[in-house]
Design a protein around this motif. Sequence first.
Motif, PDB file in Angstrom:
ATOM      1  N   THR A  83       0.827  -1.205   0.000  1.00 53.57           N
ATOM      2  CA  THR A  83       0.000   0.000   0.000  1.00 53.57           C
ATOM      3  C   THR A  83       0.864   1.258   0.000  1.00 53.57           C
ATOM      4  O   THR A  83       0.585   2.234  -0.713  1.00 53.57           O
ATOM      5  CB  THR A  83      -0.936  -0.008   1.223  1.00 53.57           C
ATOM      6  OG1 THR A  83      -1.733  -1.186   1.194  1.00 53.57           O
ATOM      7  CG2 THR A  83      -1.829   1.216   1.220  1.00 53.57           C
ATOM      8  N   SER A 127       1.552   6.887  -6.503  1.00 51.51           N
ATOM      9  CA  SER A 127       0.458   7.745  -6.953  1.00 51.51           C
ATOM     10  C   SER A 127       0.807   9.223  -6.858  1.00 51.51           C
ATOM     11  O   SER A 127       0.215  10.053  -7.538  1.00 51.51           O
ATOM     12  CB  SER A 127      -0.804   7.455  -6.131  1.00 51.51           C
ATOM     13  OG  SER A 127      -0.607   7.851  -4.782  1.00 51.51           O
ATOM     14  N   SER A 144      -5.815   8.609  -6.512  1.00 49.74           N
ATOM     15  CA  SER A 144      -6.149   7.222  -6.816  1.00 49.74           C
ATOM     16  C   SER A 144      -5.539   6.283  -5.788  1.00 49.74           C
ATOM     17  O   SER A 144      -4.486   6.565  -5.205  1.00 49.74           O
ATOM     18  CB  SER A 144      -5.650   6.872  -8.221  1.00 49.74           C
ATOM     19  OG  SER A 144      -4.245   7.029  -8.282  1.00 49.74           O
ATOM     20  N   MET A 145      -6.202   5.143  -5.586  1.00 47.99           N
ATOM     21  CA  MET A 145      -5.757   4.068  -4.715  1.00 47.99           C
ATOM     22  C   MET A 145      -5.538   4.527  -3.280  1.00 47.99           C
ATOM     23  O   MET A 145      -4.503   4.297  -2.667  1.00 47.99           O
ATOM     24  CB  MET A 145      -4.490   3.426  -5.265  1.00 47.99           C
ATOM     25  CG  MET A 145      -4.630   2.896  -6.681  1.00 47.99           C
ATOM     26  SD  MET A 145      -6.048   1.769  -6.879  1.00 47.99           S
ATOM     27  CE  MET A 145      -5.504   0.382  -5.892  1.00 47.99           C
ATOM     28  N   ARG A 187     -19.465  -1.667  -6.125  1.00 50.51           N
ATOM     29  CA  ARG A 187     -18.484  -2.751  -6.144  1.00 50.51           C
ATOM     30  C   ARG A 187     -18.006  -3.022  -7.571  1.00 50.51           C
ATOM     31  O   ARG A 187     -18.715  -2.746  -8.541  1.00 50.51           O
ATOM     32  CB  ARG A 187     -19.094  -4.026  -5.557  1.00 50.51           C
ATOM     33  CG  ARG A 187     -19.276  -3.991  -4.061  1.00 50.51           C
ATOM     34  CD  ARG A 187     -20.005  -5.189  -3.516  1.00 50.51           C
ATOM     35  NE  ARG A 187     -19.570  -6.465  -4.051  1.00 50.51           N
ATOM     36  CZ  ARG A 187     -19.440  -7.577  -3.347  1.00 50.51           C
ATOM     37  NH1 ARG A 187     -19.691  -7.547  -2.045  1.00 50.51           N
ATOM     38  NH2 ARG A 187     -19.090  -8.700  -3.898  1.00 50.51           N
ATOM     39  N   GLU A 188     -16.814  -3.588  -7.670  1.00 52.50           N
ATOM     40  CA  GLU A 188     -16.253  -3.880  -8.982  1.00 52.50           C
ATOM     41  C   GLU A 188     -17.056  -4.947  -9.721  1.00 52.50           C
ATOM     42  O   GLU A 188     -17.102  -4.976 -10.951  1.00 52.50           O
ATOM     43  CB  GLU A 188     -14.796  -4.342  -8.832  1.00 52.50           C
ATOM     44  CG  GLU A 188     -13.847  -3.241  -8.380  1.00 52.50           C
ATOM     45  CD  GLU A 188     -13.770  -2.115  -9.390  1.00 52.50           C
ATOM     46  OE1 GLU A 188     -13.645  -2.393 -10.592  1.00 52.50           O
ATOM     47  OE2 GLU A 188     -13.847  -0.945  -8.969  1.00 52.50           O
ATOM     48  N   SER A 234     -17.604   2.931 -10.082  1.00 52.45           N
ATOM     49  CA  SER A 234     -17.102   1.887  -9.193  1.00 52.45           C
ATOM     50  C   SER A 234     -16.161   2.499  -8.158  1.00 52.45           C
ATOM     51  O   SER A 234     -15.647   3.608  -8.329  1.00 52.45           O
ATOM     52  CB  SER A 234     -16.371   0.811  -9.989  1.00 52.45           C
ATOM     53  OG  SER A 234     -15.169   1.329 -10.535  1.00 52.45           O
ATOM     54  N   THR A 275     -13.186   1.666  -7.411  1.00 49.52           N
ATOM     55  CA  THR A 275     -11.829   1.866  -7.930  1.00 49.52           C
ATOM     56  C   THR A 275     -11.745   3.163  -8.727  1.00 49.52           C
ATOM     57  O   THR A 275     -10.771   3.919  -8.616  1.00 49.52           O
ATOM     58  CB  THR A 275     -11.405   0.676  -8.794  1.00 49.52           C
ATOM     59  OG1 THR A 275     -11.479  -0.524  -8.017  1.00 49.52           O
ATOM     60  CG2 THR A 275      -9.981   0.849  -9.295  1.00 49.52           C
ATOM     61  N   ASP A 276     -12.780   3.430  -9.534  1.00 44.75           N
ATOM     62  CA  ASP A 276     -12.802   4.676 -10.285  1.00 44.75           C
ATOM     63  C   ASP A 276     -12.864   5.891  -9.367  1.00 44.75           C
ATOM     64  O   ASP A 276     -12.441   6.989  -9.742  1.00 44.75           O
ATOM     65  CB  ASP A 276     -13.993   4.700 -11.248  1.00 44.75           C
ATOM     66  CG  ASP A 276     -13.832   3.693 -12.375  1.00 44.75           C
ATOM     67  OD1 ASP A 276     -12.675   3.288 -12.641  1.00 44.75           O
ATOM     68  OD2 ASP A 276     -14.850   3.296 -12.977  1.00 44.75           O
ATOM     69  N   TYR A 308     -10.368   4.493  -4.543  1.00 43.19           N
ATOM     70  CA  TYR A 308     -10.210   3.809  -3.268  1.00 43.19           C
ATOM     71  C   TYR A 308      -9.805   2.351  -3.478  1.00 43.19           C
ATOM     72  O   TYR A 308     -10.205   1.706  -4.449  1.00 43.19           O
ATOM     73  CB  TYR A 308     -11.512   3.839  -2.464  1.00 43.19           C
ATOM     74  CG  TYR A 308     -11.816   5.168  -1.823  1.00 43.19           C
ATOM     75  CD1 TYR A 308     -11.233   5.523  -0.616  1.00 43.19           C
ATOM     76  CD2 TYR A 308     -12.694   6.055  -2.427  1.00 43.19           C
ATOM     77  CE1 TYR A 308     -11.512   6.743  -0.021  1.00 43.19           C
ATOM     78  CE2 TYR A 308     -12.973   7.280  -1.838  1.00 43.19           C
ATOM     79  CZ  TYR A 308     -12.386   7.615  -0.638  1.00 43.19           C
ATOM     80  OH  TYR A 308     -12.657   8.819  -0.048  1.00 43.19           O
ATOM     81  N   MET A 309      -9.019   1.849  -2.527  1.00 41.58           N
ATOM     82  CA  MET A 309      -8.754   0.416  -2.443  1.00 41.58           C
ATOM     83  C   MET A 309      -9.824  -0.185  -1.532  1.00 41.58           C
ATOM     84  O   MET A 309      -9.940   0.206  -0.368  1.00 41.58           O
ATOM     85  CB  MET A 309      -7.364   0.156  -1.864  1.00 41.58           C
ATOM     86  CG  MET A 309      -6.220   0.644  -2.722  1.00 41.58           C
ATOM     87  SD  MET A 309      -4.623   0.399  -1.899  1.00 41.58           S
ATOM     88  CE  MET A 309      -4.655  -1.380  -1.689  1.00 41.58           C
ATOM     89  N   TYR A 310     -10.573  -1.120  -2.061  1.00 43.14           N
ATOM     90  CA  TYR A 310     -11.683  -1.691  -1.285  1.00 43.14           C
ATOM     91  C   TYR A 310     -11.643  -3.209  -1.413  1.00 43.14           C
ATOM     92  O   TYR A 310     -11.562  -3.750  -2.516  1.00 43.14           O
ATOM     93  CB  TYR A 310     -13.029  -1.168  -1.796  1.00 43.14           C
ATOM     94  CG  TYR A 310     -14.210  -1.589  -0.961  1.00 43.14           C
ATOM     95  CD1 TYR A 310     -14.497  -0.951   0.236  1.00 43.14           C
ATOM     96  CD2 TYR A 310     -15.042  -2.628  -1.370  1.00 43.14           C
ATOM     97  CE1 TYR A 310     -15.584  -1.323   1.005  1.00 43.14           C
ATOM     98  CE2 TYR A 310     -16.128  -3.005  -0.611  1.00 43.14           C
ATOM     99  CZ  TYR A 310     -16.402  -2.354   0.582  1.00 43.14           C
ATOM    100  OH  TYR A 310     -17.476  -2.726   1.337  1.00 43.14           O
TER     101      TYR A 310
END
Length: 767
Positions: free
Chosen positions: A213, A220, A245-246, A353-354, A377, A379-380, A383-385
């Motif tokens: 992470t 990033s 992002s992320m 959700r993805e 989503s 991710t878009d 966030y890391m989920y």
Amino acid sequence: MGLCGKMPKTLVFQLLIAVFFNFILSVHTLEVDLTVDVKPGHEECFYEEIKKPTSLEVEYQVIDGGDLDINFMVTSPHGRIMVSELMKSDAVHKLDALDLGVYKVCFDNTFSHFARKLVFFEIITGDEDEDEDDDKKDWKAAQEELASIVDMTLEDFKKLLDNVNNNLDTARSDQQVLRNYEARDRNTQENNFQRVNFLSGVQVFIMLSVALTQVLLIRSLFDDRKKEVVRPQSQPWGRRRGARSMVPIFRWLGGIVPYEIPQGDFDEHSRALIKVAMRRWERQTCIRFVPLSEHAQSESYIKFYKSKTCFSDLGRNTKQTPQLLGLAPNCMGIPTIIHELGHALGMIHPMSREDRDQFITLRMKNIKPDSDQNFRSITDRGYMYFTYGVPYDYKSIMHYNAVMWSANGNETMVTAQPEYQSIIGKADDVSFRDNMYINRAYLCSWRCSGMRCENGGIAAGVPCRCVCPDGYHGNYCEKRLSGVNRIVDWRCGDGWFFRTGMCFKFLSHATIPWKTAQQLCQQNGGTLPIIRDQEMLRITGELVEEDKTLSSTSTFWLGLRRDDTTSEYIWEDGSAFRHHEWVSNIHNTSSSRPCAVFNGTFITTTDCGLQPDNGVLCMTPFDPACGGVFHLLDRSVHVTSPNYPDLYPPDSLCQYVFKISGNNKVKLSFDDFIFEYSKECTSDFLEVQLHSDVSIPGKRYCGSELRNTTLVSDGNFAVLTMKTNGRNPGAGFRVIASPVRNGARGISNPLLNLWRRFFQTNPGRFG
């Protein structure tokens, strides 16, 4: 010096040894020691035959497994129970075995569902008085012989040997006890060693994840600024802008969430609603909301804020102290507060959700132009989920309804499974999969690793217990509710709460006598609460405690009353009351206290008249005949409305879904149909959905429109939705659902349908 001085010492020593062994052999004993492995749910028995009256000594100790406890029983040859113990770890029993025959020694582990027990035990039988006359003669001879040789009397020598023998027995028993403790400690150390290895592996995995992470975060920072994701001010779960992002979603350490509710922003009732919503998350997870005053050392905490919109940060915001959770006046409902608290715990909307495209279809043409980003989503969004293996949840408290952010009132989301189209966005409590997600995200189940649940249940909560999926209940989720494989929406009618197969409703907080409360529940199709087991006591107690938080009520009437003929307390349905330990004043009960009230923890007997601060809680069994999903194979399915052919119940909402695989269709043949008639069927009605697109509204029918009528679906499913208001109820409907490959659509000729019903549905009816 006498004869003793003249005799060689070796001869005296040999004579003493001979007398010693003669004494030892004169005691007839039998000793048996074993270690047995008792499996969960099993009983192991051992048999010892006694041929002469003697003594029987049994010693046992549980050295491994569960809570180191076992049930123990000794039975005589004639079936008489000599010893019976429940859930003990060790004991020693010495019995007089006067009955001749086979004695049974049993170790019972049937009370345990999962833990096997390792038990060491020892059986000693002794006949110290056997052949007493011969022993006396032998001892007499030895006494005379030895008295002529040594100055020490034989009585002194016998006492010496007795002391030696007793000390040897004591030393042997102590050594065996020490060996048992050593075996138990060794097993405990081995188990701890395995757990340490497992936790070490998890810690290594977490360290690697954190390192990855950090690498992604640093990376990033050098990304092009065009990749930044901006969340609008009105986004439901946050108010920050420029999230890169992320970005990871942080959890609350240890599941402890400090909070503050400013008194100036929220009145007493609003504060009570927030606390009830918190308890819904705490009920079946390890999450604990703690007032900031009790957790003053915390660097992060939630501060509730009276705002113009509903919003919350996603997880723990490490960059904002305090982090705000906004609640507008129109957000002060328990489901909405639960939803925003879910965001604060780190949960997202399921449609973000993805994998959401496998479960819902977005109708972009119906979405407002400025709201399409709400369907992006996670991710878009940057966030890391992690889903932690929790499946997509249509019933989640975090899911929005099918017309959310709609520009024209039509559906923006269509479920892949038609039976869930009317369910998404309708949750009023934390779902089973919501609980599963939080328990996995916060490692709650690790604290309950020794507990095993059945039928997909999970062990979690404080204290540990099984959280059961829909349709199951019991201490280990081992009990199935009727319709478990068919019911989709486990909800009761308007105003009723569903809990483990029962529906509950708070009817009144007025001060009324017991008899009036009983009649009030009967008028609403229920009874006063009947509590037969510990599970129902806990569930009813949770409901009562919630209502006590929201109102001034302190107790509620129970369906428990003293019987005038037997002077015993019985439930309203006539069953006996067996748990007197639940009654706080059981020793003070008298004829002047024939009724009972419940405060959420204890039952109290009182008189049946008006009780200050008392309320009315009613209960009724959940009706499994109201709705369900029916999979059609080669045979037809017969379905009737609730209570058919009697009048259907008031305030009902029942949905029946008929599904068939492939390109087959569903044929619905209505034998009977009687509903209240109203213009455009605005009162009681049955809505029939035959389209392959569930977003297209079905057609409503009432009166007797569908009697002797056959309908055929366009696709491979059909949906019937029954709604009643209870003003002028009818008999309802009876329908036969069957699969067809080819057939006419729409309404068929009633005479032709009558012909088919007699000669095709019932081919042997006339011969």
